[in-house]
Design a protein around this motif. Structure first.
Motif, PDB file in Angstrom:
ATOM      1  N   ALA A  54      -5.896  -2.540   6.408  1.00 56.35           N
ATOM      2  CA  ALA A  54      -4.635  -3.209   6.753  1.00 56.35           C
ATOM      3  C   ALA A  54      -4.300  -2.971   8.229  1.00 56.35           C
ATOM      4  O   ALA A  54      -3.858  -3.885   8.943  1.00 56.35           O
ATOM      5  CB  ALA A  54      -3.502  -2.678   5.871  1.00 56.35           C
ATOM      6  N   LYS A  55      -4.544  -1.740   8.702  1.00 55.20           N
ATOM      7  CA  LYS A  55      -4.239  -1.447  10.112  1.00 55.20           C
ATOM      8  C   LYS A  55      -5.203  -2.177  11.043  1.00 55.20           C
ATOM      9  O   LYS A  55      -4.819  -2.617  12.123  1.00 55.20           O
ATOM     10  CB  LYS A  55      -4.276   0.067  10.336  1.00 55.20           C
ATOM     11  N   PHE A  56      -6.457  -2.295  10.609  1.00 57.31           N
ATOM     12  CA  PHE A  56      -7.433  -3.049  11.410  1.00 57.31           C
ATOM     13  C   PHE A  56      -6.970  -4.505  11.553  1.00 57.31           C
ATOM     14  O   PHE A  56      -6.978  -5.072  12.650  1.00 57.31           O
ATOM     15  CB  PHE A  56      -8.815  -3.000  10.754  1.00 57.31           C
ATOM     16  N   VAL A 109       4.638   9.594  10.082  1.00 62.59           N
ATOM     17  CA  VAL A 109       4.560   9.231   8.657  1.00 62.59           C
ATOM     18  C   VAL A 109       3.980  10.406   7.866  1.00 62.59           C
ATOM     19  O   VAL A 109       4.468  10.742   6.780  1.00 62.59           O
ATOM     20  CB  VAL A 109       3.708   7.956   8.443  1.00 62.59           C
ATOM     21  N   GLU A 110       2.973  11.060   8.408  1.00 65.39           N
ATOM     22  CA  GLU A 110       2.380  12.205   7.701  1.00 65.39           C
ATOM     23  C   GLU A 110       3.418  13.303   7.477  1.00 65.39           C
ATOM     24  O   GLU A 110       3.505  13.886   6.395  1.00 65.39           O
ATOM     25  CB  GLU A 110       1.184  12.764   8.482  1.00 65.39           C
ATOM     26  N   ARG A 111       4.228  13.578   8.525  1.00 67.51           N
ATOM     27  CA  ARG A 111       5.260  14.609   8.383  1.00 67.51           C
ATOM     28  C   ARG A 111       6.247  14.202   7.280  1.00 67.51           C
ATOM     29  O   ARG A 111       6.636  15.014   6.450  1.00 67.51           O
ATOM     30  CB  ARG A 111       5.989  14.781   9.726  1.00 67.51           C
ATOM     31  N   ILE A 148       0.853  -1.195   0.000  1.00 63.67           N
ATOM     32  CA  ILE A 148       0.000   0.000   0.000  1.00 63.67           C
ATOM     33  C   ILE A 148       0.889   1.245   0.000  1.00 63.67           C
ATOM     34  O   ILE A 148       0.676   2.178  -0.769  1.00 63.67           O
ATOM     35  CB  ILE A 148      -0.936   0.000   1.224  1.00 63.67           C
ATOM     36  N   ARG A 149       1.915   1.245   0.858  1.00 64.68           N
ATOM     37  CA  ARG A 149       2.790   2.428   0.940  1.00 64.68           C
ATOM     38  C   ARG A 149       3.509   2.673  -0.381  1.00 64.68           C
ATOM     39  O   ARG A 149       3.659   3.813  -0.800  1.00 64.68           O
ATOM     40  CB  ARG A 149       3.806   2.258   2.070  1.00 64.68           C
ATOM     41  N   SER A 150       3.937   1.602  -1.083  1.00 64.26           N
ATOM     42  CA  SER A 150       4.646   1.869  -2.344  1.00 64.26           C
ATOM     43  C   SER A 150       3.672   2.378  -3.402  1.00 64.26           C
ATOM     44  O   SER A 150       4.026   3.222  -4.226  1.00 64.26           O
ATOM     45  CB  SER A 150       5.467   0.670  -2.806  1.00 64.26           C
TER      46      SER A 150
HETATM   47  O1  LIG Z   1       1.803   4.739   5.884  1.00 60.67           O
HETATM   48  C1  LIG Z   1       0.979   4.691   6.794  1.00 60.67           C
HETATM   49  O2  LIG Z   1       1.204   4.152   7.873  1.00 60.67           O
HETATM   50  C2  LIG Z   1      -0.305   5.298   6.619  1.00 60.67           C
HETATM   51  O3  LIG Z   1      -1.099   5.140   7.481  1.00 60.67           O
HETATM   52  C3  LIG Z   1      -0.618   6.115   5.423  1.00 60.67           C
HETATM   53  C4  LIG Z   1      -1.037   7.516   5.789  1.00 60.67           C
HETATM   54  C5  LIG Z   1      -1.162   8.306   4.476  1.00 60.67           C
HETATM   55  O4  LIG Z   1      -2.239   8.259   3.871  1.00 60.67           O
HETATM   56  O5  LIG Z   1      -0.187   8.924   4.072  1.00 60.67           O
HETATM   57  C6  LIG Z   1      -2.346   7.485   6.487  1.00 60.67           C
HETATM   58  C7  LIG Z   1      -2.514   7.808   7.776  1.00 60.67           C
HETATM   59  C8  LIG Z   1      -1.400   8.121   8.658  1.00 60.67           C
HETATM   60  O6  LIG Z   1      -1.696   9.164   9.514  1.00 60.67           O
HETATM   61  C9  LIG Z   1      -0.165   8.390   7.911  1.00 60.67           C
HETATM   62  C10 LIG Z   1      -0.011   8.124   6.627  1.00 60.67           C
END
Ligand SMILES: O=C(O)C(=O)C[C@]1(C(=O)O)C=C[C@@H](O)C=C1
Length: 290
Positions: A206-208, A236-238, A53-55
């Motif tokens: 995925a987090k759930f 991660v947001e930063r 998902i991240r990639s």
């Molecule tokens: O990469 C993560 O862990 C995500 O949860 C993705 C994501 C995003 O959409 O960028 C979503 C929520 C988080 O607060 C941080 C980043």
């Protein structure tokens, strides 16, 4: 829900009556089955791995940055967003004439919707109630998200944020009469933003799955703020915003054939004047908000 209605429209269009429908149905039923099996193996097997998902999120960032850079070469062009300013041949159900942007967006969805774009769980239409019949046999995707996810579509809000908050930061005020170019580039920006933001459904699932007990307890007690807190990763947001700022600054340079790098000016193919990493990341950082 959306998938079913498009599926129904497809069945009606391809099997209206009698002999012809029987013949078409036989061949297309088989095609549907084949498409469905292939799609599940190819597309969805690792849909809920956080690494995958991240990639995907990182690639989607690049798409957004490039589409923003493209849109930024034209002025704000307010008539594009003002219903009745441009006499397009399209009206909503109440008889209000669409703005040029709404018209181009809706017509684009008529074409893309026919070839199954909005039956994919990671795509969301801006005009979900107006989707056309499918011209390709429907694909049956395996359920990887909770069934409630299908009813979540925040495109109305994305469109509003794009027009009110993102465009003013991205474009120079004024009018250069490039209305068609602006509208078609807006569509590209909106589609990329919509996909990136709705991808949050896969992140949440995925987090759930990684902490089912913790999330289930919060769900049972109706603690929406607690769920959001558990989903949110501020670090991660930063890092996302910082990465976007650096990418935008890099993509905005003119890279010449002999390796020299200079700041883009727009005229030479770089980002338009005034468009830099900070402006872009401020505009793009707004996608973290919804
Ligand atoms: O990469 C993560 O862990 C995500 O949860 C993705 C994501 C995003 O959409 O960028 C979503 C929520 C988080 O607060 C941080 C980043």
């Amino acid at each position: 829900m959306m998938q079913t209605s498009q599926r129904d429209l497809w069945a009606r269009a391809w099997a209206p009556n009698g002999q012809r429908s029987a013949r078409r149905c036989r061949s297309t039923t088989k095609a549907t089955t084949v498409v469905s099996a292939a799609a599940s193996a190819r597309d969805m097997s690792s849909a809920l791995s956080l690494a995958n998902i991240r990639s995907s999120l990182i690639r989607q960032e690049d798409t957004i940055i490039f589409s923003f850079i493209e849109r930024a070469q034209f002025a704000r062009n307010l008539p594009v967003y003002t219903p009745d300013a441009i006499p397009v041949p399209g009206f909503d159900r109440c008889g209000r004439r669409y703005s040029l942007l709404e018209y181009v967006l809706r017509e684009t969805e008529q074409l893309h919707g026919g070839v199954r774009r909005y039956t994919s769980p990671d795509e969301h239409a801006f005009f979900p109630d107006d989707l056309p019949p499918l011209v390709l046999p429907p694909i049956t995707y395996p359920y990887v998200l909770h069934h409630c996810a299908e009813s979540i579509n925040i495109n109305e809000r994305i469109l509003q944020i794009y027009m009110d908050d993102i465009l003013p930061g991205l474009t120079a005020p004024g009018d250069d009469f490039n209305y068609g170019s602006s509208a078609t580039l807006d569509v590209t920006c909106l589609q990329a933003l919509s996909k990136r933001i709705h991808y949050g459904k896969f992140v949440a699932e995925a987090k759930f799955l990684a902490k089912p007990e913790e999330y289930s307890a919060l769900i049972r007690s109706g603690d929406a703020a607690g769920i959001m807190e558990l989903l949110t990763d501020r670090e991660v947001e930063r890092r996302v915003v910082e990465r976007v700022r650096r990418k935008a600054a890099t993509f905005g340079q003119d890279i010449t054939e002999n390796g020299a790098v200079s700041a883009g000016t727009g005229a030479n193919g770089g980002t338009p004047e005034g468009m830099n990493g900070d402006r872009l990341s401020t505009a793009i950082g707004k996608w973290e908000a919804p």
